[in-house]
Scaffold this active site. Structure first.
Site, short mmCIF file in Angstrom:
data_model
loop_
_atom_site.label_atom_id
_atom_site.label_comp_id
_atom_site.label_asym_id
_atom_site.label_seq_id
_atom_site.Cartn_x
_atom_site.Cartn_y
_atom_site.Cartn_z
N GLN A 146 1.17 -11.87 10.20
CA GLN A 146 1.62 -10.64 9.53
C GLN A 146 0.73 -9.45 9.85
O GLN A 146 1.19 -8.31 9.89
CB GLN A 146 1.65 -10.89 8.01
CG GLN A 146 2.22 -9.78 7.17
CD GLN A 146 1.32 -9.50 5.98
OE1 GLN A 146 0.20 -9.03 6.15
NE2 GLN A 146 1.82 -9.78 4.80
N ARG B 165 -9.42 -8.30 4.08
CA ARG B 165 -8.29 -7.80 4.87
C ARG B 165 -8.37 -6.28 5.02
O ARG B 165 -8.20 -5.74 6.11
CB ARG B 165 -6.98 -8.21 4.18
CG ARG B 165 -5.70 -7.87 4.94
CD ARG B 165 -4.50 -8.41 4.15
NE ARG B 165 -3.22 -8.21 4.81
CZ ARG B 165 -2.43 -7.16 4.61
NH1 ARG B 165 -2.81 -6.19 3.78
NH2 ARG B 165 -1.27 -7.06 5.24
N GLN C 51 0.83 -1.20 0.00
CA GLN C 51 0.00 0.00 0.00
C GLN C 51 0.87 1.26 0.00
O GLN C 51 1.92 1.30 0.63
CB GLN C 51 -0.93 -0.01 1.22
CG GLN C 51 -2.20 0.75 1.00
CD GLN C 51 -3.30 0.33 1.96
OE1 GLN C 51 -3.38 -0.83 2.35
NE2 GLN C 51 -4.14 1.27 2.34
N SER D 41 3.84 -6.48 2.71
CA SER D 41 2.53 -6.45 3.35
C SER D 41 1.49 -7.07 2.42
O SER D 41 1.55 -8.26 2.15
CB SER D 41 2.18 -5.01 3.76
OG SER D 41 1.05 -4.98 4.59
N LEU D 42 0.52 -6.30 1.91
CA LEU D 42 -0.48 -6.90 1.01
C LEU D 42 0.18 -7.54 -0.20
O LEU D 42 -0.37 -8.48 -0.79
CB LEU D 42 -1.50 -5.84 0.55
CG LEU D 42 -1.11 -4.96 -0.64
CD1 LEU D 42 -1.54 -5.58 -1.96
CD2 LEU D 42 -1.66 -3.58 -0.51
N HIS E 90 -0.14 -3.30 11.17
CA HIS E 90 0.98 -4.10 11.67
C HIS E 90 1.32 -3.76 13.14
O HIS E 90 2.48 -3.63 13.50
CB HIS E 90 2.21 -3.95 10.77
CG HIS E 90 1.97 -4.44 9.38
ND1 HIS E 90 1.81 -5.77 9.09
CD2 HIS E 90 1.82 -3.78 8.20
CE1 HIS E 90 1.60 -5.92 7.79
NE2 HIS E 90 1.59 -4.72 7.23
#
Length: 314
Positions: free
Chosen positions: A252, A119, A10, A94-95, A203
């Site tokens: 995660q 998510r 992102q 991440s994503l 996170h």
């Protein structure tokens, strides 16, 4: 020459993303149509035309970034790329880890789109707006950032969210604690400590409700072992089985994206070239700052694809 494919997270989204791919490649159009159908809406219209504030919403940005990455993979595969024989590892920020796993065959494209929508919504809903915060700490050693987070934790939750390398570490948690940690970081000699314009403390342990939502969602989808190993965010080490990957994807959500260590792992294990497949060039820039021996190449438009095909098929 050992190659790894990486996939952005992102912040790399931009209005117009994927439009030139759709105009030039049938494979890209098919990916965007499949993602639209999986979500039951024309996300591709938002990607191509905006508005920016709608695209930036976490629930839209996550599947949109994945869609562009997978469009590029499908184009490369149509031009003859065999992931298993040409690429040693995949990783995503991440994503982007979901994009990597879709590329490596762990999840179907439709399931990946739906997982990222879940998510995004779950991460946004986990904490009321204004309760959490994130800050970028520039120019302070990792151990010192851990220390300021621990000191600020007396005020509330505060932890490292992303160790991006190149002297950039992002912290996340409760707003008062993150603000305190940012001040402490400046006192310790950080070049800058910047509060980030984000909608939630990603996170961090405040994301625990989102982690549970992902545990439930991941349990319901079909999954396969990846055709090449994933270098997992929370481990910065290879993972090869779907069951273990699912556990790490849950971890995660509340854990640290260890990107600096991931790039260092690549450098230490023979990877000479990192391709960044998707919107923007963030990971390519980070790789160069982390280890100058690694060649970083971003692939996000038609001209990049032609050059990548020539190099990968050589």
């Amino acid at each position: 020459m050992t190659i790894a494919f990486t996939f952005p997270g992102q912040g790399s989204q931009a209005v117009g993303m994927g439009k030139d791919l759709a105009e030039n490649f049938a494979e890209a159009r098919a990916v965007f149509q499949e993602v639209d159908e999986a979500l039951g809406e024309k996300l591709s219209h938002v990607m191509f035309n905006g508005p920016e504030d709608t695209l930036t919403l976490t629930a839209n940005a996550q599947p949109a970034l994945m869609a562009v990455s997978i469009a590029i993979i499908r184009i490369l595969q149509a031009k003859g790329l065999d992931l298993k024989s040409k690429v040693a590892y995949v990783a995503g920020h991440s994503l982007g880890e979901y994009s990597a796993l879709c590329a490596a065959g762990t999840f179907s494209l439709a399931d990946t789109a739906r997982l990222l929508r879940i998510r995004g919504n779950a991460m946004q809903a986990a904490v009321p707006v204004g309760v959490g915060a994130m800050a970028a700490i520039i120019g302070l050693e990792h151990a010192d950032v851990i220390a300021v987070c621990q000191e600020a934790a007396a005020t509330g939750a505060c932890q490292i969210a992303n160790d991006n390398g190149g002297g950039q570490i992002v912290i996340s948690g409760e707003k008062a604690a993150v603000e305190k940690a940012a001040g402490l970081a400046t006192d310790k000699g950080a070049k800058r400590a910047i509060l980030l314009p984000v909608s939630a403390p990603f996170h961090s342990k405040l994301m625990a409700p989102a982690a549970e939502a992902m545990r439930e969602a991941l349990a319901k989808v079909a999954k396969s072992d990846p055709v090449v190993p994933l270098i997992a965010n929370v481990r910065a080490a290879p993972v090869t089985t779907a069951d273990e990957i699912v556990n790490l994807l849950v971890e995660q959500v509340t854990g640290q994206v260890r990107w600096r260590e991931t790039v260092e792992w690549f450098a230490g294990n023979g990877v000479a070239t990192l391709y960044e497949l998707g919107s923007g060039k963030v990971l390519t820039g980070l790789a160069r700052r982390i280890d100058k021996t690694i060649n970083g190449i971003s692939v996000n438009g038609p001209a990049d694809i032609d050059a990548a095909v020539a190099a990968l098929m050589a």
